[in-house]
Write a protein that holds these residues in place. Structure first.
Motif, PDB file in Angstrom:
ATOM      1  N   UNK A  91       0.821  -1.213   0.000  1.00 14.37           N
ATOM      2  CA  UNK A  91       0.000   0.000   0.000  1.00 14.37           C
ATOM      3  C   UNK A  91       0.848   1.254   0.000  1.00 14.37           C
ATOM      4  N   UNK A  92       1.920   1.221   0.775  1.00 17.23           N
ATOM      5  CA  UNK A  92       2.797   2.387   0.889  1.00 17.23           C
ATOM      6  C   UNK A  92       3.510   2.663  -0.425  1.00 17.23           C
ATOM      7  N   UNK A  93       4.026   1.604  -1.033  1.00 20.79           N
ATOM      8  CA  UNK A  93       4.808   1.754  -2.258  1.00 20.79           C
ATOM      9  C   UNK A  93       3.940   1.509  -3.493  1.00 20.79           C
ATOM     10  N   UNK A  94       2.798   2.146  -3.516  1.00 21.32           N
ATOM     11  CA  UNK A  94       1.878   2.010  -4.643  1.00 21.32           C
ATOM     12  C   UNK A  94       1.807   3.327  -5.421  1.00 21.32           C
ATOM     13  N   UNK A  95       1.502   3.239  -6.714  1.00 26.65           N
ATOM     14  CA  UNK A  95       1.320   4.472  -7.495  1.00 26.65           C
ATOM     15  C   UNK A  95       0.205   5.359  -6.920  1.00 26.65           C
ATOM     16  N   UNK A  96      -0.832   4.752  -6.357  1.00 26.47           N
ATOM     17  CA  UNK A  96      -1.929   5.529  -5.779  1.00 26.47           C
ATOM     18  C   UNK A  96      -1.436   6.376  -4.606  1.00 26.47           C
ATOM     19  N   UNK A  97      -0.622   5.781  -3.729  1.00 24.75           N
ATOM     20  CA  UNK A  97      -0.082   6.528  -2.598  1.00 24.75           C
ATOM     21  C   UNK A  97       0.859   7.625  -3.091  1.00 24.75           C
ATOM     22  N   UNK A  98       1.649   7.303  -4.082  1.00 31.06           N
ATOM     23  CA  UNK A  98       2.583   8.294  -4.638  1.00 31.06           C
ATOM     24  C   UNK A  98       1.837   9.517  -5.156  1.00 31.06           C
ATOM     25  N   UNK A  99       0.712   9.307  -5.805  1.00 29.87           N
ATOM     26  CA  UNK A  99      -0.024  10.395  -6.439  1.00 29.87           C
ATOM     27  C   UNK A  99      -0.860  11.215  -5.460  1.00 29.87           C
ATOM     28  N   UNK A 100      -1.147  10.699  -4.279  1.00 29.46           N
ATOM     29  CA  UNK A 100      -2.016  11.391  -3.317  1.00 29.46           C
ATOM     30  C   UNK A 100      -1.191  12.047  -2.215  1.00 29.46           C
ATOM     31  N   UNK A 101      -0.449  13.060  -2.550  1.00 28.77           N
ATOM     32  CA  UNK A 101       0.410  13.721  -1.565  1.00 28.77           C
ATOM     33  C   UNK A 101      -0.368  14.182  -0.343  1.00 28.77           C
ATOM     34  N   UNK A 102      -1.466  14.880  -0.546  1.00 25.73           N
ATOM     35  CA  UNK A 102      -2.222  15.447   0.569  1.00 25.73           C
ATOM     36  C   UNK A 102      -2.857  14.410   1.475  1.00 25.73           C
ATOM     37  N   UNK A 103      -3.133  13.236   0.941  1.00 23.69           N
ATOM     38  CA  UNK A 103      -3.755  12.178   1.740  1.00 23.69           C
ATOM     39  C   UNK A 103      -2.760  11.104   2.157  1.00 23.69           C
ATOM     40  N   UNK A 104      -1.519  11.242   1.759  1.00 26.70           N
ATOM     41  CA  UNK A 104      -0.536  10.203   1.993  1.00 26.70           C
ATOM     42  C   UNK A 104       0.249  10.357   3.287  1.00 26.70           C
ATOM     43  N   UNK A 105       1.378   9.708   3.294  1.00 26.94           N
ATOM     44  CA  UNK A 105       2.234   9.625   4.472  1.00 26.94           C
ATOM     45  C   UNK A 105       2.978  10.940   4.737  1.00 26.94           C
ATOM     46  N   UNK A 106       2.941  11.413   5.977  1.00 21.16           N
ATOM     47  CA  UNK A 106       3.688  12.625   6.301  1.00 21.16           C
ATOM     48  C   UNK A 106       5.204  12.417   6.250  1.00 21.16           C
TER      49      UNK A 106
END
Length: 196
Positions: A91-106
Motif C-alpha cells: 500500500x505504501x509503495x503504490x502508485x496511488x499513494x505516490x499520487x495522493x500527496x495530501x492524503x498520503x504519508x507525512x
C-alpha cells in the motif's frame, strides 16, 4: 456577537488541524502560509490565534495528528503478522499513494522539512513515528517487538525514501519500476529478518 460553545471550538480546531495536515503534505510546511491554511478550513486569519499560539504550534499538532491517523488507519488495520507487513509495504509503495500527496504519508511528504523544524515539532514527529514503528514491529516479532523496533524504523525509512524518489522522477515508467523494486526489496528484507 454570536458565542459558540466548547464543542464548536473543538470542531473548528479539528478542522484546522486536518486541513493543515493535508496542505502541509501537498505544498510543504514553508509553502503553506497561515492565510492559506485558514482559507482551506473556511475561516478568517483572525480565528487562527483563538486555536494556536503560532504556526509552529499548528505544525507540531498537525504532524502528530497525521502520524496518529496513519498508525490508526493503515498499520492498526493491517492483517496480523507477515501478511499485514506485506499489506503495509504494498500500500505504501503504490502508485496511488505516490499520487495522493495530501492524503498520503507525512514521512515521505515532509521529512526534509521536519528535520529543520523546532525541537517541539521534531519531538512530536519522533513520538508519532515510534507509535507507527511499534505497530510494524509487533507484526515482525510479536514475541519481542522491542527487538524489531530498529528494523521497523529502517523499513519505514526505506519505504519513505523510495516513495520520495518515485515522486521526484518525471519518467512515470521508471517511477513505477522503482516502486515495484522497492516492494521487492522491502519484502526480501522482511524475509531475511524473519529467517535471521
Amino acid at each position: 456577537m454570536v458565542r459558540y460553545g466548547k464543542e464548536h471550538k473543538s470542531e473548528t480546531r479539528r478542522r484546522i488541524i486536518e486541513t493543515a495536515g493535508r496542505r502541509f503534505k501537498q505544498d510543504g510546511i514553508d509553502g503553506s502560509g497561515v492565510s492559506t491554511l485558514m482559507k482551506d478550513a473556511g475561516l478568517t486569519n483572525g480565528a487562527f490565534y483563538a486555536h494556536f499560539a503560532s504556526k509552529d504550534d499548528l505544525v507540531t499538532t498537525a504532524i502528530a495528528d497525521q502520524l496518529k491517523v496513519q498508525a490508526e488507519s493503515v498499520v492498526a488495520l493491517a492483517e496480523p503478522g507477515r501478511a499485514g507487513l506485506e499489506q503495509i509495504v504494498r500500500g505504501y509503495l503504490s502508485p496511488q499513494h505516490r499520487e495522493r500527496l495530501g492524503d498520503g504519508c507525512p514521512n515521505a511528504a515532509l521529512l526534509d522539512e521536519i528535520g529543520r523544524c523546532a525541537e517541539t515539532t521534531r519531538q512530536a514527529y519522533t513520538d508519532g513515528v515510534l507509535i507507527l514503528v511499534e505497530g510494524i514491529a509487533a507484526r515482525m516479532a510479536p514475541e519481542a517487538p522491542s527487538s524489531a523496533r530498529v528494523k521497523a524504523l529502517s523499513l519505514l525509512g526505506q519505504m519513505a525514501g523510495t516513495l520520495q524518489l518515485s515522486r521526484a522522477l518525471t519518467d512515470s515508467r521508471l517511477a513505477n519500476e522503482l516502486l515495484d523494486q522497492g516492494v521487492d526489496n522491502a519484502l526480501a528484507l522482511l524475509d531475511a529478518w524473519q529467517r535471521g
